[in-house]
Design a protein around this motif. Sequence first.
Motif, PDB file in Angstrom:
ATOM      1  N   SER A  77       0.545  -1.583   0.080  1.00  0.00           N
ATOM      2  CA  SER A  77      -0.082   0.051  -0.121  1.00  0.00           C
ATOM      3  C   SER A  77       1.303   1.694  -0.155  1.00  0.00           C
ATOM      4  CB  SER A  77      -1.263   0.293   1.252  1.00  0.00           C
ATOM      5  OG  SER A  77      -1.483  -1.227   1.238  1.00  0.00           O
ATOM      6  N   LYS A  78       0.566   2.634  -1.062  1.00  0.00           N
ATOM      7  CA  LYS A  78       0.805   3.438  -0.808  1.00  0.00           C
ATOM      8  C   LYS A  78       1.217   4.492   0.105  1.00  0.00           C
ATOM      9  CE  LYS A  78       1.414   7.341  -3.990  1.00  0.00           C
ATOM     10  NZ  LYS A  78       1.243   7.984  -5.142  1.00  0.00           N
ATOM     11  N   LEU A  79       2.356   4.631   0.731  1.00  0.00           N
ATOM     12  CA  LEU A  79       2.157   6.293   2.142  1.00  0.00           C
ATOM     13  C   LEU A  79       3.217   7.367   1.402  1.00  0.00           C
ATOM     14  CD1 LEU A  79       3.598   3.630   4.732  1.00  0.00           C
ATOM     15  CD2 LEU A  79       1.676   3.936   4.120  1.00  0.00           C
ATOM     16  N   VAL A  80       2.336   8.010   1.329  1.00  0.00           N
ATOM     17  CA  VAL A  80       2.860  10.460   1.066  1.00  0.00           C
ATOM     18  C   VAL A  80       2.361  10.418   2.624  1.00  0.00           C
ATOM     19  CG1 VAL A  80       2.369  11.197  -0.636  1.00  0.00           C
ATOM     20  CG2 VAL A  80       2.421   9.516  -1.529  1.00  0.00           C
ATOM     21  N   GLY A  81       3.074  11.817   3.125  1.00  0.00           N
ATOM     22  CA  GLY A  81       2.629  12.255   4.004  1.00  0.00           C
ATOM     23  C   GLY A  81       4.016  13.593   4.218  1.00  0.00           C
ATOM     24  N   SER A  82       4.001  13.918   5.186  1.00  0.00           N
ATOM     25  CA  SER A  82       4.763  14.877   5.964  1.00  0.00           C
ATOM     26  C   SER A  82       5.678  14.420   7.136  1.00  0.00           C
ATOM     27  CB  SER A  82       4.602  16.244   6.016  1.00  0.00           C
ATOM     28  OG  SER A  82       3.889  16.064   6.137  1.00  0.00           O
ATOM     29  N   ARG A  83       6.133  15.308   8.352  1.00  0.00           N
ATOM     30  CA  ARG A  83       6.827  14.969   9.194  1.00  0.00           C
ATOM     31  C   ARG A  83       6.193  16.927  10.089  1.00  0.00           C
ATOM     32  NH1 ARG A  83      12.284  13.304  12.063  1.00  0.00           N
ATOM     33  NH2 ARG A  83      11.716  14.249  13.768  1.00  0.00           N
ATOM     34  N   ASP A  84       5.331  16.210  11.078  1.00  0.00           N
ATOM     35  CA  ASP A  84       4.959  17.492  11.973  1.00  0.00           C
ATOM     36  C   ASP A  84       6.025  16.990  13.202  1.00  0.00           C
ATOM     37  OD1 ASP A  84       3.821  19.430  13.407  1.00  0.00           O
ATOM     38  OD2 ASP A  84       1.025  18.702  13.054  1.00  0.00           O
ATOM     39  N   GLY A  85       6.247  17.982  13.590  1.00  0.00           N
ATOM     40  CA  GLY A  85       7.168  17.622  15.193  1.00  0.00           C
ATOM     41  C   GLY A  85       7.732  16.313  15.008  1.00  0.00           C
ATOM     42  N   ASN A  86       7.227  15.375  16.247  1.00  0.00           N
ATOM     43  CA  ASN A  86       7.912  14.307  16.238  1.00  0.00           C
ATOM     44  C   ASN A  86       6.946  13.099  15.908  1.00  0.00           C
ATOM     45  OD1 ASN A  86       9.052  15.084  18.656  1.00  0.00           O
ATOM     46  ND2 ASN A  86       8.191  14.552  20.291  1.00  0.00           N
ATOM     47  N   THR A  87       6.091  13.403  14.923  1.00  0.00           N
ATOM     48  CA  THR A  87       4.998  12.315  14.127  1.00  0.00           C
ATOM     49  C   THR A  87       5.203  12.779  12.483  1.00  0.00           C
ATOM     50  OG1 THR A  87       3.555  13.212  15.880  1.00  0.00           O
ATOM     51  CG2 THR A  87       2.126  12.473  13.501  1.00  0.00           C
ATOM     52  N   ILE A  88       4.807  11.365  11.722  1.00  0.00           N
ATOM     53  CA  ILE A  88       4.568  11.665  10.661  1.00  0.00           C
ATOM     54  C   ILE A  88       4.099  11.509   9.874  1.00  0.00           C
ATOM     55  CG2 ILE A  88       5.646  10.120   8.539  1.00  0.00           C
ATOM     56  CD1 ILE A  88       8.288   9.502  10.902  1.00  0.00           C
ATOM     57  N   LYS A  89       2.851  11.880   9.285  1.00  0.00           N
ATOM     58  CA  LYS A  89       1.830  11.536   9.389  1.00  0.00           C
ATOM     59  C   LYS A  89       1.167  11.782   7.347  1.00  0.00           C
ATOM     60  CE  LYS A  89       0.329  14.923  12.415  1.00  0.00           C
ATOM     61  NZ  LYS A  89      -0.532  16.807  12.444  1.00  0.00           N
ATOM     62  N   LEU A  90       1.221  10.363   7.787  1.00  0.00           N
ATOM     63  CA  LEU A  90       0.824   9.651   6.227  1.00  0.00           C
ATOM     64  C   LEU A  90      -0.600   9.800   5.603  1.00  0.00           C
ATOM     65  CD1 LEU A  90       3.918   7.301   6.895  1.00  0.00           C
ATOM     66  CD2 LEU A  90       3.534   9.222   5.291  1.00  0.00           C
ATOM     67  N   ASP A  91      -0.606  10.123   4.267  1.00  0.00           N
ATOM     68  CA  ASP A  91      -2.073   9.382   3.652  1.00  0.00           C
ATOM     69  C   ASP A  91      -2.147   7.637   2.868  1.00  0.00           C
ATOM     70  OD1 ASP A  91      -3.521  11.648   4.061  1.00  0.00           O
ATOM     71  OD2 ASP A  91      -2.552  12.858   2.457  1.00  0.00           O
ATOM     72  N   VAL A  92      -2.539   7.300   3.409  1.00  0.00           N
ATOM     73  CA  VAL A  92      -1.956   5.731   3.214  1.00  0.00           C
ATOM     74  C   VAL A  92      -3.423   5.308   1.317  1.00  0.00           C
ATOM     75  CG1 VAL A  92      -2.829   3.007   3.648  1.00  0.00           C
ATOM     76  CG2 VAL A  92      -2.342   5.123   5.257  1.00  0.00           C
ATOM     77  N   THR A  93      -3.026   4.832   0.666  1.00  0.00           N
ATOM     78  CA  THR A  93      -3.823   4.138  -0.574  1.00  0.00           C
ATOM     79  C   THR A  93      -3.679   2.976  -0.504  1.00  0.00           C
ATOM     80  OG1 THR A  93      -3.258   6.667  -1.845  1.00  0.00           O
ATOM     81  CG2 THR A  93      -4.669   4.071  -2.667  1.00  0.00           C
ATOM     82  N   TRP A  94      -5.115   1.907   0.136  1.00  0.00           N
ATOM     83  CA  TRP A  94      -4.568   0.314   0.542  1.00  0.00           C
ATOM     84  C   TRP A  94      -4.373   0.155  -0.743  1.00  0.00           C
ATOM     85  CZ3 TRP A  94      -3.446  -0.125   5.203  1.00  0.00           C
ATOM     86  CH2 TRP A  94      -3.587   0.705   6.116  1.00  0.00           C
ATOM     87  N   ALA A  95      -4.201  -1.142  -1.211  1.00  0.00           N
ATOM     88  CA  ALA A  95      -3.979  -2.249  -2.098  1.00  0.00           C
ATOM     89  C   ALA A  95      -5.402  -2.650  -2.476  1.00  0.00           C
ATOM     90  CB  ALA A  95      -2.935  -3.020  -1.746  1.00  0.00           C
TER      91      ALA A  95
END
Length: 141
Positions: A77-95
């Motif tokens: 599944s595809k992950l795309v996102g950014s970092r906000d402080g101590n958190t990595i926030k990712l949008d997931v596109t499931w297979a």
Amino acid sequence: MKSIEGQWTGGGAVLTKLGGSKVDVSCKMQSDAQSSSFSMNGSCRAFAVVTRSFAANVKASGEAYSGIYVGISGKPSKLVGSRDGNTIKLDVTWANTIYGDRQAKMTIEKVGEDGLRIRTIDQDPASGKSIVTTQLDLRRR
């Protein structure tokens, strides 16, 4: 990203289906990290007999993060996102379609010195409300 490297254990809850009950799980994970990438390989066990593996590989390029997550389906599944402080926030596109669609959110949050929280959040297609479908709270071993 080096701060999430290491061996992790803990547990949490996984929603089996929208509107269903959550199942308690115990998990272990190994994370390897470089300055601009990390990988996670782990497994979670429920009911003392059912074990499911998961893996992720994520790379950073400037402010952007991207990668692949492999869960229960065994398909990437595809992950795309950014970092906000101590958190990595990712949008997931499931297979595959999960919980009525192929979209979700995933957060990987460093909690204190020795904690890591991994969450997946999906949207209930009927109500439009966000639902935490998985939350794992891990501690460094």
